[in-house]
Write a protein that holds these residues in place. Sequence first.
Motif, PDB file in Angstrom:
ATOM      1  N   GLU A  98       0.838  -1.197   0.000  1.00 45.82           N
ATOM      2  CA  GLU A  98       0.000   0.000   0.000  1.00 45.82           C
ATOM      3  C   GLU A  98       0.875   1.250   0.000  1.00 45.82           C
ATOM      4  O   GLU A  98       1.752   1.407   0.848  1.00 45.82           O
ATOM      5  N   GLY A  99       0.650   2.119  -0.968  1.00 48.99           N
ATOM      6  CA  GLY A  99       1.430   3.359  -1.037  1.00 48.99           C
ATOM      7  C   GLY A  99       2.790   3.218  -1.686  1.00 48.99           C
ATOM      8  O   GLY A  99       3.588   4.154  -1.650  1.00 48.99           O
ATOM      9  N   LEU A 100       3.068   2.069  -2.282  1.00 49.39           N
ATOM     10  CA  LEU A 100       4.378   1.828  -2.891  1.00 49.39           C
ATOM     11  C   LEU A 100       4.220   1.469  -4.357  1.00 49.39           C
ATOM     12  O   LEU A 100       3.439   0.585  -4.708  1.00 49.39           O
ATOM     13  N   LEU A 101       4.964   2.151  -5.208  1.00 53.55           N
ATOM     14  CA  LEU A 101       4.990   1.822  -6.628  1.00 53.55           C
ATOM     15  C   LEU A 101       6.101   0.807  -6.893  1.00 53.55           C
ATOM     16  O   LEU A 101       7.052   0.708  -6.123  1.00 53.55           O
ATOM     17  N   GLU A 102       5.975   0.081  -7.989  1.00 58.17           N
ATOM     18  CA  GLU A 102       7.028  -0.848  -8.395  1.00 58.17           C
ATOM     19  C   GLU A 102       7.267  -0.687  -9.890  1.00 58.17           C
ATOM     20  O   GLU A 102       6.346  -0.828 -10.690  1.00 58.17           O
ATOM     21  N   VAL A 103       8.501  -0.362 -10.243  1.00 62.68           N
ATOM     22  CA  VAL A 103       8.890  -0.257 -11.650  1.00 62.68           C
ATOM     23  C   VAL A 103      10.216  -0.992 -11.802  1.00 62.68           C
ATOM     24  O   VAL A 103      11.236  -0.558 -11.268  1.00 62.68           O
ATOM     25  N   ASN A 104      10.203  -2.112 -12.522  1.00 60.78           N
ATOM     26  CA  ASN A 104      11.378  -2.977 -12.615  1.00 60.78           C
ATOM     27  C   ASN A 104      12.114  -2.831 -13.940  1.00 60.78           C
ATOM     28  O   ASN A 104      11.674  -2.126 -14.847  1.00 60.78           O
ATOM     29  N   CYS A 105      13.234  -3.541 -14.032  1.00 58.54           N
ATOM     30  CA  CYS A 105      13.975  -3.650 -15.284  1.00 58.54           C
ATOM     31  C   CYS A 105      13.718  -5.026 -15.895  1.00 58.54           C
ATOM     32  O   CYS A 105      13.356  -5.971 -15.191  1.00 58.54           O
ATOM     33  N   HIS A 106      13.933  -5.118 -17.206  1.00 60.58           N
ATOM     34  CA  HIS A 106      13.595  -6.343 -17.935  1.00 60.58           C
ATOM     35  C   HIS A 106      14.658  -6.748 -18.948  1.00 60.58           C
ATOM     36  O   HIS A 106      14.607  -7.845 -19.487  1.00 60.58           O
ATOM     37  N   ILE A 107      15.595  -5.847 -19.222  1.00 58.91           N
ATOM     38  CA  ILE A 107      16.646  -6.103 -20.211  1.00 58.91           C
ATOM     39  C   ILE A 107      17.996  -5.954 -19.517  1.00 58.91           C
ATOM     40  O   ILE A 107      18.338  -4.871 -19.041  1.00 58.91           O
ATOM     41  N   ASP A 108      18.756  -7.040 -19.433  1.00 55.93           N
ATOM     42  CA  ASP A 108      20.092  -7.005 -18.835  1.00 55.93           C
ATOM     43  C   ASP A 108      21.081  -7.615 -19.829  1.00 55.93           C
ATOM     44  O   ASP A 108      21.069  -8.826 -20.062  1.00 55.93           O
ATOM     45  N   PRO A 109      21.956  -6.810 -20.428  1.00 53.20           N
ATOM     46  CA  PRO A 109      22.886  -7.320 -21.431  1.00 53.20           C
ATOM     47  C   PRO A 109      24.079  -8.080 -20.860  1.00 53.20           C
ATOM     48  O   PRO A 109      24.905  -8.579 -21.618  1.00 53.20           O
ATOM     49  N   VAL A 110      24.166  -8.157 -19.533  1.00 49.35           N
ATOM     50  CA  VAL A 110      25.322  -8.809 -18.910  1.00 49.35           C
ATOM     51  C   VAL A 110      24.938 -10.194 -18.395  1.00 49.35           C
ATOM     52  O   VAL A 110      23.899 -10.373 -17.750  1.00 49.35           O
ATOM     53  N   ARG A 111      25.782 -11.171 -18.688  1.00 47.73           N
ATOM     54  CA  ARG A 111      25.640 -12.526 -18.135  1.00 47.73           C
ATOM     55  C   ARG A 111      26.616 -12.630 -16.967  1.00 47.73           C
ATOM     56  O   ARG A 111      27.810 -12.408 -17.111  1.00 47.73           O
ATOM     57  N   TRP A 112      26.102 -13.000 -15.791  1.00 46.08           N
ATOM     58  CA  TRP A 112      26.857 -12.870 -14.552  1.00 46.08           C
ATOM     59  C   TRP A 112      27.503 -14.149 -14.052  1.00 46.08           C
ATOM     60  O   TRP A 112      28.400 -14.093 -13.217  1.00 46.08           O
ATOM     61  N   LYS A 113      27.058 -15.290 -14.491  1.00 45.98           N
ATOM     62  CA  LYS A 113      27.460 -16.555 -13.855  1.00 45.98           C
ATOM     63  C   LYS A 113      28.959 -16.829 -13.923  1.00 45.98           C
ATOM     64  O   LYS A 113      29.521 -17.432 -13.020  1.00 45.98           O
ATOM     65  N   GLU A 114      29.605 -16.416 -14.978  1.00 42.92           N
ATOM     66  CA  GLU A 114      31.046 -16.679 -15.118  1.00 42.92           C
ATOM     67  C   GLU A 114      31.811 -15.382 -15.284  1.00 42.92           C
ATOM     68  O   GLU A 114      32.729 -15.253 -16.098  1.00 42.92           O
ATOM     69  N   GLY A 115      31.433 -14.387 -14.495  1.00 39.19           N
ATOM     70  CA  GLY A 115      32.031 -13.069 -14.638  1.00 39.19           C
ATOM     71  C   GLY A 115      31.156 -12.225 -15.547  1.00 39.19           C
ATOM     72  O   GLY A 115      30.368 -12.740 -16.330  1.00 39.19           O
ATOM     73  N   ALA A 116      31.282 -10.910 -15.434  1.00 38.75           N
ATOM     74  CA  ALA A 116      30.419 -10.006 -16.181  1.00 38.75           C
ATOM     75  C   ALA A 116      30.849  -9.937 -17.640  1.00 38.75           C
ATOM     76  O   ALA A 116      31.827  -9.275 -17.980  1.00 38.75           O
ATOM     77  N   VAL A 117      30.123 -10.643 -18.496  1.00 40.83           N
ATOM     78  CA  VAL A 117      30.405 -10.623 -19.933  1.00 40.83           C
ATOM     79  C   VAL A 117      29.107 -10.368 -20.687  1.00 40.83           C
ATOM     80  O   VAL A 117      28.010 -10.581 -20.158  1.00 40.83           O
ATOM     81  N   PHE A 118      29.236  -9.914 -21.920  1.00 37.94           N
ATOM     82  CA  PHE A 118      28.069  -9.615 -22.742  1.00 37.94           C
ATOM     83  C   PHE A 118      27.246 -10.880 -22.991  1.00 37.94           C
ATOM     84  O   PHE A 118      27.777 -11.917 -23.378  1.00 37.94           O
ATOM     85  N   ARG A 119      25.946 -10.767 -22.776  1.00 43.40           N
ATOM     86  CA  ARG A 119      25.037 -11.898 -22.931  1.00 43.40           C
ATOM     87  C   ARG A 119      24.879 -12.294 -24.399  1.00 43.40           C
ATOM     88  O   ARG A 119      24.573 -13.453 -24.710  1.00 43.40           O
ATOM     89  N   GLY A 120      25.091 -11.344 -25.289  1.00 43.83           N
ATOM     90  CA  GLY A 120      24.900 -11.587 -26.715  1.00 43.83           C
ATOM     91  C   GLY A 120      23.702 -10.821 -27.241  1.00 43.83           C
ATOM     92  O   GLY A 120      22.719 -10.615 -26.525  1.00 43.83           O
TER      93      GLY A 120
END
Length: 264
Positions: free
Chosen positions: A170-192
């Motif tokens: 109540e009284g709180l908005l939520e605005v998220n992100c949906h596009i992340d170009p970085v793949r994190w599992k093996e270090g920060a590299v471009f997802r493609g």
Amino acid sequence: MATEADLTGWAALERELSLWKQADETPTFWWRDDDAERPTAALDQLIGLSDRFGAPLHLAAVPKGVGPELAARLDPCKQVFVLQHGFAHINHEPKGKRASEVGVTRDLQSQIADLQAGWELLLAAKLPNLLPVVVPPWNRIAPRTVQVLPQLGYQMVSAFDPRPSATTAEGLLEVNCHIDPVRWKEGAVFRGTDKTLQQAVSHLAARRTGQADRQEPTGFLTHHLQTDAATWDFAEALLDRLTGVGGGSWITLASVLKQGHAHG
């Protein structure tokens, strides 16, 4: 001949944007970048892209690492806004649990103390365009923590993935992100290119067809301190495409807060 289902990458994005245009609708986008602490060459590059394309930028700043020099760097940047990225970006969840600073295991009062201390640090740093928005580190926050955010003075929370159909708190908005170009599992590299654009197309199509909240702008997430050359190139190309004719409209969270609508 390729079918519509076969389209990938930029062709798939072009097709989706054309469907919005055929419906006489303009898709909305917003841009968040995490982990800001101090001026760096990477931050300059990020702000340069924002200026070049006229795309407002929302910096999720880690309060414990922020110094007064960040405010001086941001003062001339009228289209750069600051959000609160937790407190110190430290994982407090036990081994075996997914990383979070404000997660399901940690004592709630400790979380509240951190958030309040973090907000005071951001105020003390005199950061311009500071918004009452919490961005939880690792995009993870416990439901019980979300419920107390309005009591602490926050008006919005921002994580990752399409927001739920019901109001978060109540009284709180939520605005998220949906596009992340970085793949994190093996270090920060471009997802493609194809995989990243599939994230964009997926959320846009879900909005257009009513499978996701149509009013939630599609969020682009970057991490300027962990961006390789391929990711920078992709970010530039995406901003160029989404800013062009038939691309869409880049909005600010300040405008969303002013409207005060969580859903629709």
